[in-house]
Design an enzyme around this catalytic site. Structure first.
Site, PDB file in Angstrom:
ATOM      1  N   TYR B 112      25.159 -21.890 -34.896  1.00 42.03           N
ATOM      2  CA  TYR B 112      25.477 -23.219 -34.379  1.00 42.03           C
ATOM      3  C   TYR B 112      24.225 -24.070 -34.313  1.00 42.03           C
ATOM      4  O   TYR B 112      23.139 -23.575 -34.000  1.00 42.03           O
ATOM      5  CB  TYR B 112      26.034 -23.131 -32.953  1.00 42.03           C
ATOM      6  CG  TYR B 112      27.442 -22.617 -32.859  1.00 42.03           C
ATOM      7  CD1 TYR B 112      28.512 -23.487 -32.784  1.00 42.03           C
ATOM      8  CD2 TYR B 112      27.702 -21.248 -32.823  1.00 42.03           C
ATOM      9  CE1 TYR B 112      29.822 -23.012 -32.676  1.00 42.03           C
ATOM     10  CE2 TYR B 112      28.996 -20.764 -32.714  1.00 42.03           C
ATOM     11  CZ  TYR B 112      30.050 -21.650 -32.641  1.00 42.03           C
ATOM     12  OH  TYR B 112      31.329 -21.192 -32.539  1.00 42.03           O
ATOM     13  N   TYR B 151      29.505 -14.342 -35.971  1.00 42.95           N
ATOM     14  CA  TYR B 151      28.182 -14.300 -35.338  1.00 42.95           C
ATOM     15  C   TYR B 151      28.130 -13.245 -34.230  1.00 42.95           C
ATOM     16  O   TYR B 151      29.140 -12.952 -33.611  1.00 42.95           O
ATOM     17  CB  TYR B 151      27.744 -15.668 -34.835  1.00 42.95           C
ATOM     18  CG  TYR B 151      28.614 -16.334 -33.796  1.00 42.95           C
ATOM     19  CD1 TYR B 151      28.441 -16.083 -32.428  1.00 42.95           C
ATOM     20  CD2 TYR B 151      29.598 -17.250 -34.173  1.00 42.95           C
ATOM     21  CE1 TYR B 151      29.220 -16.727 -31.483  1.00 42.95           C
ATOM     22  CE2 TYR B 151      30.377 -17.896 -33.226  1.00 42.95           C
ATOM     23  CZ  TYR B 151      30.194 -17.626 -31.875  1.00 42.95           C
ATOM     24  OH  TYR B 151      30.971 -18.260 -30.953  1.00 42.95           O
ATOM     25  N   ARG B 161      31.702 -12.102 -33.042  1.00 41.10           N
ATOM     26  CA  ARG B 161      32.866 -12.976 -32.951  1.00 41.10           C
ATOM     27  C   ARG B 161      33.467 -13.157 -34.344  1.00 41.10           C
ATOM     28  O   ARG B 161      32.762 -13.472 -35.305  1.00 41.10           O
ATOM     29  CB  ARG B 161      32.480 -14.380 -32.441  1.00 41.10           C
ATOM     30  CG  ARG B 161      31.918 -14.516 -31.044  1.00 41.10           C
ATOM     31  CD  ARG B 161      32.869 -14.176 -29.904  1.00 41.10           C
ATOM     32  NE  ARG B 161      34.299 -14.330 -30.141  1.00 41.10           N
ATOM     33  CZ  ARG B 161      35.000 -15.465 -30.074  1.00 41.10           C
ATOM     34  NH1 ARG B 161      34.411 -16.596 -29.778  1.00 41.10           N
ATOM     35  NH2 ARG B 161      36.299 -15.487 -30.293  1.00 41.10           N
ATOM     36  N   HIS B 164      35.647 -18.532 -36.390  1.00 44.61           N
ATOM     37  CA  HIS B 164      36.575 -19.388 -35.649  1.00 44.61           C
ATOM     38  C   HIS B 164      36.051 -20.822 -35.610  1.00 44.61           C
ATOM     39  O   HIS B 164      34.857 -21.069 -35.771  1.00 44.61           O
ATOM     40  CB  HIS B 164      36.775 -18.870 -34.218  1.00 44.61           C
ATOM     41  CG  HIS B 164      35.500 -18.819 -33.433  1.00 44.61           C
ATOM     42  ND1 HIS B 164      34.649 -17.736 -33.464  1.00 44.61           N
ATOM     43  CD2 HIS B 164      34.904 -19.729 -32.630  1.00 44.61           C
ATOM     44  CE1 HIS B 164      33.596 -17.981 -32.699  1.00 44.61           C
ATOM     45  NE2 HIS B 164      33.712 -19.191 -32.189  1.00 44.61           N
ATOM     46  N   HIS B 166      36.298 -24.091 -32.950  1.00 43.75           N
ATOM     47  CA  HIS B 166      36.706 -24.535 -31.618  1.00 43.75           C
ATOM     48  C   HIS B 166      37.481 -25.840 -31.739  1.00 43.75           C
ATOM     49  O   HIS B 166      37.034 -26.767 -32.428  1.00 43.75           O
ATOM     50  CB  HIS B 166      35.483 -24.764 -30.734  1.00 43.75           C
ATOM     51  CG  HIS B 166      34.710 -23.511 -30.442  1.00 43.75           C
ATOM     52  ND1 HIS B 166      34.900 -22.760 -29.309  1.00 43.75           N
ATOM     53  CD2 HIS B 166      33.739 -22.868 -31.146  1.00 43.75           C
ATOM     54  CE1 HIS B 166      34.078 -21.719 -29.317  1.00 43.75           C
ATOM     55  NE2 HIS B 166      33.360 -21.749 -30.425  1.00 43.75           N
TER      56      HIS B 166
HETATM   57 FE   LIG Z   1      32.153 -20.064 -31.080  1.00 42.93          FE
END
Ligand SMILES: [Fe+2]
Lengths: 189, 245
Positions: B112, B151, B161, B164, B166
């Protein structure tokens, strides 16, 4: 009405730790524009069960204006609202607290017509929270309206103070205790 | 009828979601929930005008390129180009029109663009991973983006994870507000992810997008479809909820 089968809702998920890139707005805190007469800052911390401030939370607020009007098409008086009144506020807690510039809302009735005390609806999101929690801010310096409020009256007396914002130097303070001895009253809405 | 009576009576409340829809706030497999879930039972808040209204945002808040995350920089981002589209509906299958949809995501490697994300995976100078759009009059939305990578995180040893995106949705009322995550079909990381698995089993598939050959574009992008359902309204004995004039 015709009969129809209903669709199940999409489940909620956490905002996660990186919410800020998606959900922080520069004008997020401004329920009313800066410089609005009678505007106040509503500030507070969001605290976890160990009493530590949660710095990756997001607080959102929703309310009517000082005359009880909502900036929404289902309010027949929405057209009378001052332009610039958004009714919605959004603040993260990276600094250790959230802050919303707003006005103390007017009074609006409940479904049976009973006037409610001035209140602000609040959603709290955070990493570690798989669903928002919802609470309401009432104003500690409106004791008479609070005493007659149909929602506050359903809250056990010893927990009502968790819903009261207290006057501060530039407005009001309202901490949200997600868990713990002073746990805030949360609502299913 | 006075204005006050109209406001008291006009608009029906939203139906509650049945048990088994959302993850419990106390989900021990996701360790961060331990100190971040209320222990006491929530009280019921009857829906007054405050709850059946909500922010109607967007006009003036959406830039021209906000729904195409691949054109926000001079160069193109690295990764698999995808189109994510769908409809925002209420529980009666009605479109939720003109409502704000916000998304954020990791880049193709799973990183991110956020100060707190420091795992050893490169940032992509051409990718911010942030988008927003408004649903159209049929409740439709569409984003062009890059398929996010998985990640790692610290929940347990070797925790990853699943990929995905958000999603944040406002609907038309405070009551309909929803933040969720969209996943991709057949992800091998589902089994070990406590966030995905916090959702009651029967509801999990609602978080998984569908590969969409019809929206896959030759020599351009893979298509994925993800419909989102927000709470519907109680039936009303009289049809007076048409305010769209
Ligand atoms: Fe996330």
């Amino acid at each position: 009405m015709t009969t129809s089968s209903t669709l199940p809702s999409t489940p909620s998920q956490t905002v996660g730790p990186y919410l800020h890139i998606g959900l922080t707005w520069q004008d997020g805190p401004f329920v009313v524009p800066e410089g609005t007469p009678s505007s106040v800052w509503l500030r507070g911390r969001v605290l976890d069960g160990a009493g530590e401030p949660i710095t990756d939370a997001l607080v959102e607020t929703w309310q009517c204006d000082e005359h009880g009007r909502f900036a929404h098409p289902e309010d027949p008086r929405s057209a009378e609202i001052d332009s610039g009144f958004r009714g919605f506020g959004r603040s993260d807690t990276r600094s250790g607290e959230y802050g919303i510039l707003t006005v103390v809302p007017g009074r609006v009735p409940d479904r049976t017509g009973v006037p409610q005390a001035p209140h602000v609806d609040v959603s709290v999101f955070a990493r570690g929270m798989l669903h928002r929690v919802v609470t309401r801010v009432y104003f500690a310096d409106r004791p008479e309206a609070n005493a007659a409020d149909p929602v506050l009256s359903t809250v056990p007396r010893d927990r009502r103070q968790t819903l009261l914002a207290r006057p501060s130097a530039d407005g009001y303070t309202f901490d949200v205790h997600v868990q713990g001895e002073y746990e805030t009253v949360f609502f299913d809405v | 009828m006075s204005a006050r009576e109209q406001r008291t009576r006009a608009s029906p409340p939203y139906r509650p979601d049945p048990d088994g829809t959302h993850p419990p706030l106390d989900s021990p497999g996701y360790r961060s929930t331990a100190l971040r879930h209320p222990v006491r039972r929530p009280l019921t808040l009857p829906q007054s005008v405050t709850e059946i209204t909500g922010p109607v945002l967007g006009e003036g808040r959406i830039g021209e390129r906000d729904n195409d995350l691949t054109v926000q920089h001079p160069g193109e981002p690295i990764g698999q180009r995808i189109v994510v589209h769908g409809r925002v509906l209420d529980g009666d299958g009605r479109a939720v029109p003109n409502s704000l949809v916000e998304i954020w995501q990791a880049n193709a490697g799973g990183r991110y663009r956020h100060d707190a994300d420091v795992w050893p995976c490169p940032l992509d100078p051409n990718f911010d991973g942030v988008g927003r759009t408004l649903t159209d009059e049929h409740g439709r939305y569409e984003f062009t983006t890059i398929k996010p990578g998985a990640y790692p995180w610290k929940n347990h040893h070797n925790a990853w994870r699943p990929a995905h995106i958000h999603f944040s949705l406002f609907g038309r009322s405070f009551t309909q507000r929803l933040v969720t995550q969209m996943y991709f079909p057949d992800d091998p990381l589902f089994d070990q992810d406590p966030i995905f698995n916090s959702v009651p089993e029967a509801a999990r598939s609602r978080l998984v997008s569908r590969f969409d050959m019809n929206r896959t574009t030759d020599h351009w992008a893979l298509g994925f479809e993800f419909d989102i359902v927000l709470r519907g309204r109680e039936a009303t004995p009289f049809e007076d909820d048409d305010h769209d004039h």
